[in-house]
Structure formats: C-alpha cells, structure tokens
Write an enzyme that holds these catalytic residues in place. Structure first.
Site, PDB file in Angstrom:
ATOM      1  N   GLY A  35       0.865  -1.155  -0.045  1.00 44.14           N
ATOM      2  CA  GLY A  35       0.062  -0.050  -0.050  1.00 44.14           C
ATOM      3  C   GLY A  35       0.686   1.074  -0.037  1.00 44.14           C
ATOM      4  N   GLY A  38      -0.394   4.849  -0.977  1.00 46.51           N
ATOM      5  CA  GLY A  38      -1.728   5.402  -0.235  1.00 46.51           C
ATOM      6  C   GLY A  38      -1.201   6.631   0.625  1.00 46.51           C
ATOM      7  N   GLN A  39      -2.058   6.926   1.530  1.00 47.73           N
ATOM      8  CA  GLN A  39      -1.900   8.257   2.178  1.00 47.73           C
ATOM      9  C   GLN A  39      -0.773   8.002   3.269  1.00 47.73           C
ATOM     10  OE1 GLN A  39      -4.875   9.353   5.338  1.00 47.73           O
ATOM     11  NE2 GLN A  39      -4.147  11.524   5.255  1.00 47.73           N
ATOM     12  N   ASN A  80      -0.428  -7.461  -5.553  1.00 46.82           N
ATOM     13  CA  ASN A  80      -1.762  -7.522  -4.856  1.00 46.82           C
ATOM     14  C   ASN A  80      -1.520  -8.434  -3.585  1.00 46.82           C
ATOM     15  OD1 ASN A  80      -4.103  -8.711  -4.147  1.00 46.82           O
ATOM     16  ND2 ASN A  80      -4.534  -9.270  -6.293  1.00 46.82           N
ATOM     17  N   TYR A 169     -15.079  -2.122   8.433  1.00 44.53           N
ATOM     18  CA  TYR A 169     -13.773  -1.580   8.557  1.00 44.53           C
ATOM     19  C   TYR A 169     -13.282  -1.948  10.103  1.00 44.53           C
ATOM     20  CZ  TYR A 169     -10.205   2.074   8.849  1.00 44.53           C
ATOM     21  OH  TYR A 169      -8.882   2.559   8.963  1.00 44.53           O
TER      22      TYR A 169
HETATM   23  C1  AKB Z   1     -10.968   6.352   8.197  1.00 44.23           C
HETATM   24  O1  AKB Z   1     -11.718   7.444   8.112  1.00 44.23           O
HETATM   25  O2  AKB Z   1     -11.537   5.447   7.601  1.00 44.23           O
HETATM   26  C2  AKB Z   1      -9.588   6.506   8.749  1.00 44.23           C
HETATM   27  C3  AKB Z   1      -9.527   5.876  10.088  1.00 44.23           C
HETATM   28  C4  AKB Z   1      -9.646   6.780  11.247  1.00 44.23           C
HETATM   29  O3  AKB Z   1      -9.126   4.992  10.246  1.00 44.23           O
HETATM   30  N1  AKB Z   1      -8.856   7.662   8.617  1.00 44.23           N
END
Ligand code: AKB
Length: 343
Positions: A35, A38-39, A80, A169
């Site tokens: 990754g 990414g950010q 990947n 998440y």
């Molecule tokens: C998100 O907003 O999904 C992330 C986090 C706080 O894990 N920046």
C-alpha cells in the site's frame, strides 16, 4: 537458485542491489511496504528510505505509481497483497525482514463494499502474517480508532476496553489486531501496531475515509476559500498530523521488544477536534474562509460510533510515544506546505 554477493542478490540473472550501509548507523533492515502509494505509504516510504537506505526499502503498490518519486528513489513493484505466491516471491527476492502492511480499504468505502473490505483487509493481512511466519519477518499493521464502537467509552478511550464496532472496517480492524496478537503468542512473530486517529496530510489524499474532511477542508480553504463539510460541526474525533503518524510507525518498530506489552495495537493520540474547531483554526490564517455543512448520513453514523479521544498512556509509557503537533501547529504547517504544493 539464489546467490548473495557483495553487489546484491542474483535471482534469475537480475541483480537486486543491497545497501549494506545505512546513513544512521542503524542495523540494516530490508523493508517491504504494501500500500506504498496510499496516504500513509507515500510518506512512510521516503522516511524509511532516508533512514535505512533507498535500496533497502521496497515500495509495493498499484501497477502505476501515482508519481515518479516512489519509483525513482528506490525499488518499486506492483503487488496484490492477497496473492501470497507473489508476496512470498517478493520477500525472498529482496531478502525482506520487515513488512509494513498498509494496503487496506478505508471506513466509508469499506461500508459500501463490506465483502471486498473483509477480503482485502483481512485476507491481505493473513497472507502477510503467513509469509512473515515462513520467512521470519517483523510486521507493522495499522489499526484505527475505527476498531472501537458505540458501546466503547468515548472519552479518553482506554488501551484495553470493549471493542464492538458496527462497521466492516472496524470488524476487520479488531480481527486484524487479534490476528497480530495470535501470530505473536502462537508463533513468536514480531507483530506491532498502532491505532491511528484521522490522519491529516498534504502529500496524498486519503480517499474513502470518514475523517477525510480534515484533509479536504485545507484544499477548500486554499483553492476556493470555502468548504462544504460532510460531518456535523460538533463531531469530535481524534486527529493526527502525518509527520507524527510516520514517526509513530518508525518508533514502534524500533522499540525494544521487551517493553511492548501489547502486540495487537497501541492507542496513539495528538489532538481531539471538531470540524468547527479546524475551521476556526484555518480562519486565523485565512479570515474570509467560509464553511457550510451537508451531512453525509453514512459517514456521520460511522463517526458517531467512534471515540472522541484516546488514552495513549500505554504507548507513552512503554515506547515513549509523544506527538509533536497540536491543532495550531498542524494548521500552520499544513497551510504553508499545501499552498506551496498547489502553487
Ligand atoms: C478512516 O476515516 O477510515 C480512517 C481511520 C480513522 O481509520 N482515516
């Protein structure tokens, strides 16, 4: 067949250069960052290359890196993370001993595609942990404030507390923390992690997170002097400026193992703020900046289930974690650097 000589590893007649020295007198590490585009990865990669030597830090990401920097300053590969054969080949080819596993979907996008989020965020991590077990690598895995849920104490959330998130998440973050714990206790794999707050940075946009407003607002302020915020004005969440987040990732991986009592992830904190507080802070630099609010129900519901502030005393005591930026210093630096970037 694999040979190692002074110039590097010779694999299928390709020489992968080894940097035998690093610039800081630190033990040589061979690091893989998944990754990397990414950010976090786009800033962690140059920081690790500076610290451990360009050739020792292999950036893995999309087929096309977003800019030339990652490719031109050291090895870059397309990978990947769910493809464990490719992952294993990379670890062997580059003689990797440390993996920063950053490839993951963020909270809002994960809620739109929960099955994909589980697949990428958990099966990707499992593949990394398995390869780490087979090839004895240390693993950094970022958790998040998203690992907590509506039944968690919201203020000064303790290091160890109830974790029943109601987003995919968050479910994947809790499972990921437990997997890291498991691989440590069951196999002795050196797993380490932090629970990141919302991250604010000027280099790469986050994309798909609930806390993204805290980055977007700076672009709005500089480009148009106005911003439409998707979270309600008083939504309080922990935030952190990227230089602190990068330092945390490096410091926890360099901490003496005996000091680390938690192998799932450590709470880390820097500032706890609302959209209206970030707006007020920017307004001290750009007085005619205006804001209005159009609340996005999905992201608001996610934000309302997360803590307002984390208690990071375990990280402070066990590996001397300290943030350097608060709201004011972050705002000033962010505006200056983003203005420079946007020309
Ligand atoms: C998100 O907003 O999904 C992330 C986090 C706080 O894990 N920046």
């Amino acid at each position: 067949m694999l040979f190692i000589n002074l110039y590097g590893i010779i694999l299928n007649s390709t020489i992968v250069p080894l940097d035998l020295q690093n610039h800081q007198g630190l033990p040589v590490k061979r690091i893989l960052i998944t990754g990397a585009t990414g950010q976090i990865g786009s800033e962690l990669t140059p920081a690790l290359r500076k610290r451990y030597g360009d050739g020792n830090v292999i950036a893995a990401g999309h087929k096309r890196a977003p800019d030339e920097t990652l490719r031109s300053t050291g090895p870059y590969i397309a990978l990947n993370v769910r493809d464990s054969a490719a992952l294993e080949k990379t670890v062997q080819q580059y003689n990797i001993d440390t993996i920063y596993h950053l490839a993951a979907l963020l909270s809002a996008v994960a809620e739109e595609q929960p099955q994909l989020a589980w697949d990428v965020n958990i099966n990707g991590l499992l593949a990394v942990l398995e390869i780490a077990r087979l090839h004895n690598c240390s693993v950094f895995h970022p958790s998040s404030i998203g690992a907590f849920g509506p039944t968690t104490p919201r203020h000064k959330t303790p290091q160890e507390t109830l974790q029943r998130p109601n987003t995919m998440y968050g479910v994947a973050k809790v499972a990921g923390e437990l997997l890291c714990d498991y691989y440590f206790t069951r196999y002795g794999i050196d797993t380490r992690g932090v629970r990141y707050p919302g991250l604010i940075s000027y280099e790469t946009l986050p994309g798909g997170g609930t806390t993204d407003y805290a980055v977007d607002i700076f672009y709005g302020a500089l480009r148009e002097k106005r911003y439409c915020c998707f979270l309600a004005p008083t939504t309080r969440l922990d935030m952190m400026y990227m230089p602190d987040a990068i330092r945390a990732a490096i410091e926890i991986m360099e901490a003496a193992p005996a000091n680390l009592l938690h192998r799932n992830a450590y709470n880390i904190a820097a500032m706890s703020c609302t959209p209206e507080e970030i707006y007020a802070s920017i307004k001290t630099h750009i007085p005619d900046f205006t804001i209005h609010y159009e609340v996005d129900p999905l992201r608001q519901t996610i934000a309302d289930s997360w803590p307002e502030s984390l208690d990071d005393s375990a990280a402070r005591n066990q590996w001397q974690w300290r943030p350097e930026y608060d709201l004011e210093s972050m705002t000033a630096d962010m505006l200056a650097r983003l203005a420079e970037k946007l020309g």
